[in-house]
Design a protein around this motif. Structure first.
Motif, short mmCIF file in Angstrom:
data_model
loop_
_atom_site.label_atom_id
_atom_site.label_comp_id
_atom_site.label_asym_id
_atom_site.label_seq_id
_atom_site.Cartn_x
_atom_site.Cartn_y
_atom_site.Cartn_z
N ALA A 116 -18.39 -10.78 6.29
CA ALA A 116 -18.09 -11.86 5.35
C ALA A 116 -17.77 -11.29 3.97
CB ALA A 116 -19.28 -12.83 5.27
N GLN A 117 -18.50 -10.28 3.55
CA GLN A 117 -18.25 -9.66 2.25
C GLN A 117 -16.89 -8.98 2.21
OE1 GLN A 117 -20.02 -10.02 -0.57
NE2 GLN A 117 -21.22 -11.45 0.65
N MET A 118 -16.49 -8.37 3.32
CA MET A 118 -15.17 -7.73 3.39
C MET A 118 -14.07 -8.79 3.27
SD MET A 118 -15.81 -4.87 6.33
CE MET A 118 -14.21 -4.09 6.25
N ARG A 119 -14.22 -9.91 3.98
CA ARG A 119 -13.23 -10.99 3.91
C ARG A 119 -13.17 -11.58 2.51
NH1 ARG A 119 -15.16 -12.13 9.17
NH2 ARG A 119 -16.67 -13.61 8.37
N LYS A 120 -14.34 -11.80 1.91
CA LYS A 120 -14.40 -12.39 0.58
C LYS A 120 -13.69 -11.50 -0.44
CE LYS A 120 -18.22 -14.49 -0.44
NZ LYS A 120 -19.60 -14.75 -0.82
N GLY A 121 -13.78 -10.20 -0.25
CA GLY A 121 -13.16 -9.27 -1.17
C GLY A 121 -11.65 -9.34 -1.21
N VAL A 122 -11.03 -9.80 -0.14
CA VAL A 122 -9.56 -9.86 -0.09
C VAL A 122 -9.03 -11.29 -0.17
CG1 VAL A 122 -9.36 -7.70 1.19
CG2 VAL A 122 -9.46 -9.84 2.44
N LEU A 123 -9.90 -12.25 -0.27
CA LEU A 123 -9.49 -13.65 -0.24
C LEU A 123 -8.57 -14.01 -1.42
CD1 LEU A 123 -9.59 -16.32 1.20
CD2 LEU A 123 -11.74 -16.82 0.01
N GLU A 124 -8.90 -13.57 -2.61
CA GLU A 124 -8.08 -13.85 -3.79
C GLU A 124 -6.67 -13.29 -3.59
OE1 GLU A 124 -8.17 -12.06 -8.21
OE2 GLU A 124 -9.97 -13.17 -7.63
N PHE A 125 -6.59 -12.05 -3.12
CA PHE A 125 -5.31 -11.40 -2.85
C PHE A 125 -4.51 -12.20 -1.81
CE2 PHE A 125 -3.30 -7.59 -0.53
CZ PHE A 125 -2.15 -7.63 -1.29
N CYS A 126 -5.17 -12.65 -0.77
CA CYS A 126 -4.49 -13.40 0.29
C CYS A 126 -3.99 -14.75 -0.21
CB CYS A 126 -5.41 -13.59 1.49
SG CYS A 126 -5.73 -12.05 2.39
N ILE A 127 -4.78 -15.44 -1.01
CA ILE A 127 -4.35 -16.74 -1.55
C ILE A 127 -3.13 -16.57 -2.44
CG2 ILE A 127 -4.98 -18.59 -3.15
CD1 ILE A 127 -7.79 -18.49 -1.90
N LEU A 128 -3.16 -15.59 -3.31
CA LEU A 128 -2.00 -15.34 -4.17
C LEU A 128 -0.78 -14.99 -3.32
CD1 LEU A 128 -3.70 -13.31 -7.04
CD2 LEU A 128 -2.95 -15.69 -7.11
N SER A 129 -0.98 -14.24 -2.26
CA SER A 129 0.12 -13.85 -1.38
C SER A 129 0.71 -15.06 -0.65
CB SER A 129 -0.34 -12.82 -0.35
OG SER A 129 -0.69 -11.61 -0.99
N VAL A 130 -0.13 -16.01 -0.27
CA VAL A 130 0.34 -17.23 0.38
C VAL A 130 1.28 -17.98 -0.56
CG1 VAL A 130 -0.38 -19.52 1.19
CG2 VAL A 130 -1.63 -17.49 1.94
N LYS A 188 3.19 -16.69 -2.96
CA LYS A 188 4.19 -15.84 -3.62
C LYS A 188 5.60 -16.38 -3.54
CE LYS A 188 5.21 -12.64 0.08
NZ LYS A 188 4.28 -12.39 1.12
N ASP A 189 5.93 -17.13 -2.49
CA ASP A 189 7.31 -17.61 -2.32
C ASP A 189 7.47 -19.11 -2.49
OD1 ASP A 189 8.37 -15.05 -1.77
OD2 ASP A 189 7.67 -15.19 0.31
#
Length: 110
Positions: free
Chosen positions: A8-22, A24-25
Protein backbone atom coordinates in the motif's frame (compact mmCIF):
# COMPACT_ATOMS: atom_id res chain seq x y z
CA UNK A 1 6.29 -7.12 8.91
CA UNK A 2 2.99 -6.69 7.06
CA UNK A 3 3.41 -7.16 3.29
CA UNK A 4 0.04 -5.55 2.52
CA UNK A 5 1.08 -2.38 4.35
CA UNK A 6 4.34 -2.26 2.37
CA UNK A 7 2.47 -2.75 -0.91
CA UNK A 8 0.00 0.00 0.00
CA UNK A 9 2.85 2.39 0.81
CA UNK A 10 4.50 1.66 -2.55
CA UNK A 11 1.23 2.37 -4.40
CA UNK A 12 0.61 5.53 -2.38
CA UNK A 13 4.07 6.80 -3.31
CA UNK A 14 3.28 6.80 -7.03
CA UNK A 15 -0.38 7.82 -6.89
CA UNK A 16 0.25 11.55 -7.37
CA UNK A 17 2.45 10.80 -10.40
CA UNK A 18 -0.21 8.50 -11.87
CA UNK A 19 -3.04 11.01 -11.40
CA UNK A 20 -1.05 13.75 -13.10
CA UNK A 21 -0.21 11.32 -15.91
CA UNK A 22 -3.90 10.47 -16.39
CA UNK A 23 -4.55 14.18 -16.91
CA UNK A 24 -1.59 14.89 -19.20
CA UNK A 25 -3.58 14.83 -22.46
CA UNK A 26 -7.14 15.61 -21.43
CA UNK A 27 -9.37 16.76 -18.63
CA UNK A 28 -11.22 14.13 -16.62
CA UNK A 29 -13.64 13.96 -13.74
CA UNK A 30 -12.94 11.94 -10.62
CA UNK A 31 -14.81 8.80 -11.69
CA UNK A 32 -12.81 8.68 -14.94
CA UNK A 33 -9.56 9.10 -13.02
CA UNK A 34 -10.53 6.31 -10.62
CA UNK A 35 -11.55 4.01 -13.50
CA UNK A 36 -8.23 4.59 -15.27
CA UNK A 37 -6.29 3.81 -12.09
CA UNK A 38 -8.39 0.71 -11.39
CA UNK A 39 -8.03 -0.53 -14.98
CA UNK A 40 -4.27 -0.28 -14.52
CA UNK A 41 -4.61 -2.41 -11.36
CA UNK A 42 -3.67 0.49 -9.12
CA UNK A 43 -6.26 -0.09 -6.42
CA UNK A 44 -7.41 3.15 -4.85
CA UNK A 45 -10.57 4.38 -3.18
CA UNK A 46 -12.42 7.65 -3.61
CA UNK A 47 -11.51 8.68 -0.07
CA UNK A 48 -7.85 8.69 -1.10
CA UNK A 49 -8.25 10.45 -4.44
CA UNK A 50 -10.49 13.38 -3.48
CA UNK A 51 -8.10 14.87 -0.89
CA UNK A 52 -5.17 14.33 -3.25
CA UNK A 53 -6.96 16.15 -6.09
CA UNK A 54 -7.71 19.03 -3.71
CA UNK A 55 -4.08 19.20 -2.60
CA UNK A 56 -2.82 19.12 -6.22
CA UNK A 57 -5.26 21.92 -7.07
CA UNK A 58 -4.21 23.97 -4.04
CA UNK A 59 -0.55 23.48 -5.05
CA UNK A 60 -1.35 24.97 -8.47
CA UNK A 61 -0.75 21.72 -10.39
CA UNK A 62 -4.40 21.21 -11.35
CA UNK A 63 -7.29 23.42 -12.33
CA UNK A 64 -10.93 22.43 -12.52
CA UNK A 65 -14.17 23.46 -14.12
CA UNK A 66 -17.77 22.43 -13.57
CA UNK A 67 -19.81 20.91 -16.39
CA UNK A 68 -23.50 20.09 -16.35
CA UNK A 69 -24.33 16.39 -16.66
CA UNK A 70 -27.38 14.87 -18.31
CA UNK A 71 -27.31 11.94 -15.91
CA UNK A 72 -26.99 13.66 -12.54
CA UNK A 73 -25.32 16.53 -10.76
CA UNK A 74 -22.67 18.72 -12.41
CA UNK A 75 -19.22 17.14 -12.78
CA UNK A 76 -15.93 18.69 -11.75
CA UNK A 77 -13.38 18.20 -14.55
CA UNK A 78 -9.70 18.40 -13.62
CA UNK A 79 -6.85 19.33 -15.92
CA UNK A 80 -3.15 20.09 -15.64
CA UNK A 81 -1.98 23.66 -15.32
CA UNK A 82 1.27 24.81 -16.92
CA UNK A 83 2.96 24.33 -13.57
CA UNK A 84 1.39 20.86 -13.36
CA UNK A 85 2.76 19.95 -16.79
CA UNK A 86 6.25 21.10 -15.80
CA UNK A 87 5.96 19.17 -12.52
CA UNK A 88 4.85 16.04 -14.40
CA UNK A 89 7.79 16.34 -16.80
CA UNK A 90 10.15 16.47 -13.82
CA UNK A 91 8.45 13.45 -12.24
CA UNK A 92 8.76 11.53 -15.51
CA UNK A 93 12.52 12.04 -15.49
CA UNK A 94 12.79 11.03 -11.86
CA UNK A 95 10.59 7.98 -12.43
CA UNK A 96 12.78 6.82 -15.32
CA UNK A 97 15.93 7.16 -13.22
CA UNK A 98 14.35 5.42 -10.24
CA UNK A 99 12.81 2.65 -12.32
CA UNK A 100 16.12 1.99 -14.10
CA UNK A 101 17.98 1.87 -10.79
CA UNK A 102 15.45 -0.49 -9.17
CA UNK A 103 15.42 -2.76 -12.22
CA UNK A 104 19.22 -2.88 -12.25
CA UNK A 105 19.38 -3.80 -8.57
CA UNK A 106 16.51 -6.30 -8.56
CA UNK A 107 17.64 -8.16 -11.67
CA UNK A 108 21.33 -8.25 -10.77
CA UNK A 109 22.84 -11.72 -10.47
CA UNK A 110 24.69 -12.26 -7.21
Amino acid sequence: MNIENTKAQMRKGVLEFCILSVLKDKEAYTSEILDTLKNAKLLVVEGTVYPLLTRLKNDGLLSYRWEESLSGPPRKYYGLTEIGQTFLNELNGTWTELSDAVNLITTQKQ
